[in-house]
Design a protein around this motif. Sequence first.
Motif, PDB file in Angstrom:
ATOM      1  N   ALA A 113       0.930  -1.333   0.080  1.00  0.00           N
ATOM      2  CA  ALA A 113      -0.101  -0.129  -0.164  1.00  0.00           C
ATOM      3  C   ALA A 113       0.962   1.244  -0.032  1.00  0.00           C
ATOM      4  O   ALA A 113       0.541   2.143  -0.590  1.00  0.00           O
ATOM      5  CB  ALA A 113      -0.814   0.033   1.285  1.00  0.00           C
ATOM      6  N   THR A 114       1.896   1.340   0.809  1.00  0.00           N
ATOM      7  CA  THR A 114       2.705   2.280   0.999  1.00  0.00           C
ATOM      8  C   THR A 114       3.438   2.631  -0.459  1.00  0.00           C
ATOM      9  O   THR A 114       3.449   3.559  -0.746  1.00  0.00           O
ATOM     10  CB  THR A 114       3.879   2.129   2.027  1.00  0.00           C
ATOM     11  OG1 THR A 114       3.320   1.841   3.331  1.00  0.00           O
ATOM     12  CG2 THR A 114       4.837   3.517   1.979  1.00  0.00           C
ATOM     13  N   LEU A 130       2.610   1.625  -3.527  1.00  0.00           N
ATOM     14  CA  LEU A 130       1.446   2.112  -4.598  1.00  0.00           C
ATOM     15  C   LEU A 130       1.280   3.470  -4.500  1.00  0.00           C
ATOM     16  O   LEU A 130       0.989   4.292  -5.469  1.00  0.00           O
ATOM     17  CB  LEU A 130       0.352   1.189  -4.386  1.00  0.00           C
ATOM     18  CG  LEU A 130       0.500  -0.229  -4.960  1.00  0.00           C
ATOM     19  CD1 LEU A 130      -0.819  -0.935  -4.679  1.00  0.00           C
ATOM     20  CD2 LEU A 130       0.724  -0.526  -6.447  1.00  0.00           C
ATOM     21  N   MET A 131       1.046   4.098  -3.218  1.00  0.00           N
ATOM     22  CA  MET A 131       0.609   5.318  -2.821  1.00  0.00           C
ATOM     23  C   MET A 131       1.769   6.273  -3.463  1.00  0.00           C
ATOM     24  O   MET A 131       1.325   7.302  -4.008  1.00  0.00           O
ATOM     25  CB  MET A 131       0.173   5.704  -1.748  1.00  0.00           C
ATOM     26  CG  MET A 131      -1.078   4.829  -1.002  1.00  0.00           C
ATOM     27  SD  MET A 131      -1.526   5.293   0.626  1.00  0.00           S
ATOM     28  CE  MET A 131      -2.757   4.375   0.762  1.00  0.00           C
ATOM     29  N   LEU A 190      -7.652  -0.993   3.229  1.00  0.00           N
ATOM     30  CA  LEU A 190      -6.535  -0.574   2.499  1.00  0.00           C
ATOM     31  C   LEU A 190      -6.982  -0.399   0.915  1.00  0.00           C
ATOM     32  O   LEU A 190      -6.444   0.631   0.479  1.00  0.00           O
ATOM     33  CB  LEU A 190      -5.208  -1.482   2.559  1.00  0.00           C
ATOM     34  CG  LEU A 190      -4.480  -1.389   3.887  1.00  0.00           C
ATOM     35  CD1 LEU A 190      -3.279  -2.264   3.955  1.00  0.00           C
ATOM     36  CD2 LEU A 190      -4.066  -0.012   4.389  1.00  0.00           C
ATOM     37  N   PHE A 191      -7.676  -1.320   0.564  1.00  0.00           N
ATOM     38  CA  PHE A 191      -8.152  -1.158  -0.909  1.00  0.00           C
ATOM     39  C   PHE A 191      -8.927   0.194  -1.121  1.00  0.00           C
ATOM     40  O   PHE A 191      -8.741   0.776  -1.898  1.00  0.00           O
ATOM     41  CB  PHE A 191      -9.043  -2.562  -1.082  1.00  0.00           C
ATOM     42  CG  PHE A 191      -9.633  -2.365  -2.746  1.00  0.00           C
ATOM     43  CD1 PHE A 191      -8.801  -2.840  -3.700  1.00  0.00           C
ATOM     44  CD2 PHE A 191     -10.796  -2.034  -2.789  1.00  0.00           C
ATOM     45  CE1 PHE A 191      -9.546  -2.689  -4.824  1.00  0.00           C
ATOM     46  CE2 PHE A 191     -11.591  -2.153  -3.846  1.00  0.00           C
ATOM     47  CZ  PHE A 191     -10.673  -2.175  -5.053  1.00  0.00           C
ATOM     48  N   LEU A 233      -6.733   3.037  -1.156  1.00  0.00           N
ATOM     49  CA  LEU A 233      -5.861   3.131  -2.383  1.00  0.00           C
ATOM     50  C   LEU A 233      -6.910   3.540  -3.541  1.00  0.00           C
ATOM     51  O   LEU A 233      -6.390   4.249  -4.528  1.00  0.00           O
ATOM     52  CB  LEU A 233      -5.197   1.788  -2.788  1.00  0.00           C
ATOM     53  CG  LEU A 233      -4.063   1.335  -2.099  1.00  0.00           C
ATOM     54  CD1 LEU A 233      -3.676  -0.121  -2.169  1.00  0.00           C
ATOM     55  CD2 LEU A 233      -3.021   2.247  -2.463  1.00  0.00           C
ATOM     56  N   VAL A 272      -7.098   7.339  -3.415  1.00  0.00           N
ATOM     57  CA  VAL A 272      -5.896   7.959  -3.829  1.00  0.00           C
ATOM     58  C   VAL A 272      -5.618   8.022  -5.480  1.00  0.00           C
ATOM     59  O   VAL A 272      -5.386   8.831  -6.068  1.00  0.00           O
ATOM     60  CB  VAL A 272      -4.705   7.346  -3.104  1.00  0.00           C
ATOM     61  CG1 VAL A 272      -3.248   7.865  -3.697  1.00  0.00           C
ATOM     62  CG2 VAL A 272      -4.569   7.627  -1.529  1.00  0.00           C
ATOM     63  N   LEU A 273      -6.020   6.713  -6.011  1.00  0.00           N
ATOM     64  CA  LEU A 273      -5.993   6.656  -7.194  1.00  0.00           C
ATOM     65  C   LEU A 273      -6.993   7.516  -8.136  1.00  0.00           C
ATOM     66  O   LEU A 273      -6.580   8.356  -9.032  1.00  0.00           O
ATOM     67  CB  LEU A 273      -6.250   5.070  -7.696  1.00  0.00           C
ATOM     68  CG  LEU A 273      -6.468   4.743  -9.133  1.00  0.00           C
ATOM     69  CD1 LEU A 273      -5.066   5.088  -9.824  1.00  0.00           C
ATOM     70  CD2 LEU A 273      -6.853   3.236  -9.501  1.00  0.00           C
ATOM     71  N   THR A 301      -6.522   9.221   5.248  1.00  0.00           N
ATOM     72  CA  THR A 301      -6.495   9.164   3.549  1.00  0.00           C
ATOM     73  C   THR A 301      -6.461  10.684   2.893  1.00  0.00           C
ATOM     74  O   THR A 301      -5.638  11.035   2.110  1.00  0.00           O
ATOM     75  CB  THR A 301      -7.791   8.405   3.009  1.00  0.00           C
ATOM     76  OG1 THR A 301      -7.728   7.111   3.466  1.00  0.00           O
ATOM     77  CG2 THR A 301      -7.756   8.464   1.543  1.00  0.00           C
TER      78      THR A 301
END
Length: 679
Positions: free
Chosen positions: A24-25, A27-28, A300-301, A304, A307-308, A349
Amino acid sequence: MSDLKNSFYLKQPVLYKVFIFVLATVLMVYMFPKKGKFKYQFTKGKPWQYENLYAPFDFGILKSQEDIESEKEGLRTNAIPYFEVDKNVSKSVRDKLDEAYVRVLKDSTFTNKEHYNYIKRKLDWIYKQGVLNKSYAYAKDRKVYKKIGNTVSQESFKNFLEINSLSEVLKKELEVRFPEEKDKFLFLFYEIVKPNVALDKSLTNETIEEAISKVLETRGSIGEDARIIAKGEMIDKDKFQILKSLQLQYESELWTKSKKNWIVFGYTLLVALAMMMLFLFIKKYRKEVYENNTKLTFVLFNMLLMVLLTNLVVKFNPGYVYIVPICILPLIIKAFFDARLGLFTHVITVLILGFIVPNSFEYMFLQIIAGIVTILTVSELYKRANLFISVGQITIVYFLAFMAFYLIQQGGIEDVKELQPLLLFVLCGFATLIVHPLIYGFEKIFGLVSDVSLLELSDTNSELLKELSNKAPGTFHHSLNVANIAEAAANEIGANAMLVRVGALYHDVGKIKNPTFFIENQVNGVNPHDNLSPKESARVIINHAINGIEVAKKYNIPDRVIDFIRTHHGTSTVYYFFKKEQENNPEVSINDFQYPGPVPFSKETAILMMADSVEAASKSLKQPTSSLIDNFVEKIIDKQMSESQFLNADITFKEIQQIKKVMKRKLNNIYHLRVEYPE
């Protein structure tokens, strides 16, 4: 090797948590812009709040976008247009002159040299001036380029003649020289004169674009170590543009190229720190979520995903950042877990998104306030009206907060166009309404249960509950009473009342397989246990929990509800048949008469155990009185506590006392009892 493999399997849940934390880290951070971050915040019209600022390096002062557009518009307006002259037109007209002259001036002699020569001279003059193919909106004194072949000359636009006004120009002269034949001459010129001058759009536009391409984006420069602004100095338009130029230089790809690795490392540390805070919160206050890797992955999904979406919108157009429905995140987390986890996840977030969006402080303030309103206003998401009301309140909060920031920064409403984000807030509100289909999709993907699904499961007309009411009507009635008692108890201590009610409705579905072996379904006085040994009878009774799990899985009942079937008897004993067997066999093992468990592991499952035992046992009371019921409830629940049935349930003594009070009141209502007054 075997020990290493066993150690791996034992540590697998922990390793998975480390894996999704790192994933997760990474990908962000991957989605973050790879550029430097200017460390100062500043607003036009406000004082500089930091120490004196000196230029760390040489940089150019960028023009504002408004200045650049104004300069480009000036070039478009003042550009000299090109008009092309077609030489073939004048030659063609002269070739047709003789034929037209004879046809129009029939009663004139062809040898009238004065008339003929006048017409030829006039045509030469007309085509020397040039005849425009149409009217153009240029001022008469406007300078233009006249292009004949490869020759270009500059002259005044007023020298050209317009085809529509040519007759007016000739009329005055003809009235003086040839008054009698004026009309014939005018008709002749009308017949043969054709336009030979037209605007060369391609060349004109090419010239304009070339001039625009040479427009400089800077106006001067600032040398290294030069003072840019002093502490307390007002940030006017010029100072603001200098500061903005320095900020853009800091964040430019060219400047950050050599420092890119350090910037990525810094982002990684900050995101990892924020994610660590979330993990620690979940581990300390939501242990059941932390220990369930599916639930942790789900949280977490969703982070993400937000953020996406925000990153994609910012890359497309940063002005549309407020159209992303961030408030969906706390709504979804609250629907599956609780409000506190939803708000904490939302705040973390938004803090992370602060690295991506422009005007990060304003953005974070608006989104955190909106998230708090979302959590406070949406109480029962399964009621559609509640969601619409909440969306309206969220939109109003966005409006008010944005207007407050706008007034602080601008000191008034000067330009209505700058209020366009208000429309984005309305669109964001409508986008938030997709939370219902999202919840449904997440339930199928992650195997979770929301209040919306619980509401559907609580319908007594569902297939499984209908079958229960047909095959085991006594059990069905018992389940309804238990559901009412358990729901009231859950409301009293702040537990999930909807979950408890659904768990109560399904907790005894295993009795469908052998309904007559349970006393509430025996209507003709025949008891099948009379033909069985106590141990066999106990096995039939105990198996109803195992059978219930099988039946529930067959009907696709969620695991969250099946947990109530597993735990509603905990590790308690089928005491009646145990004592009966003990009469014949004093050495009998109590383990043969105990439910396999597990014991309740939440407040909701503990409430169901209490309600089920109390309601079922209350049927054995011959002449129930208020005091008898009170003592009866105390005795049953105290026995369960002494057997450590609630050891893993995270329930307090105070809450158990509150539950007892509710159950006493509900049973008194069921039996229509009044408080006994002393005589």
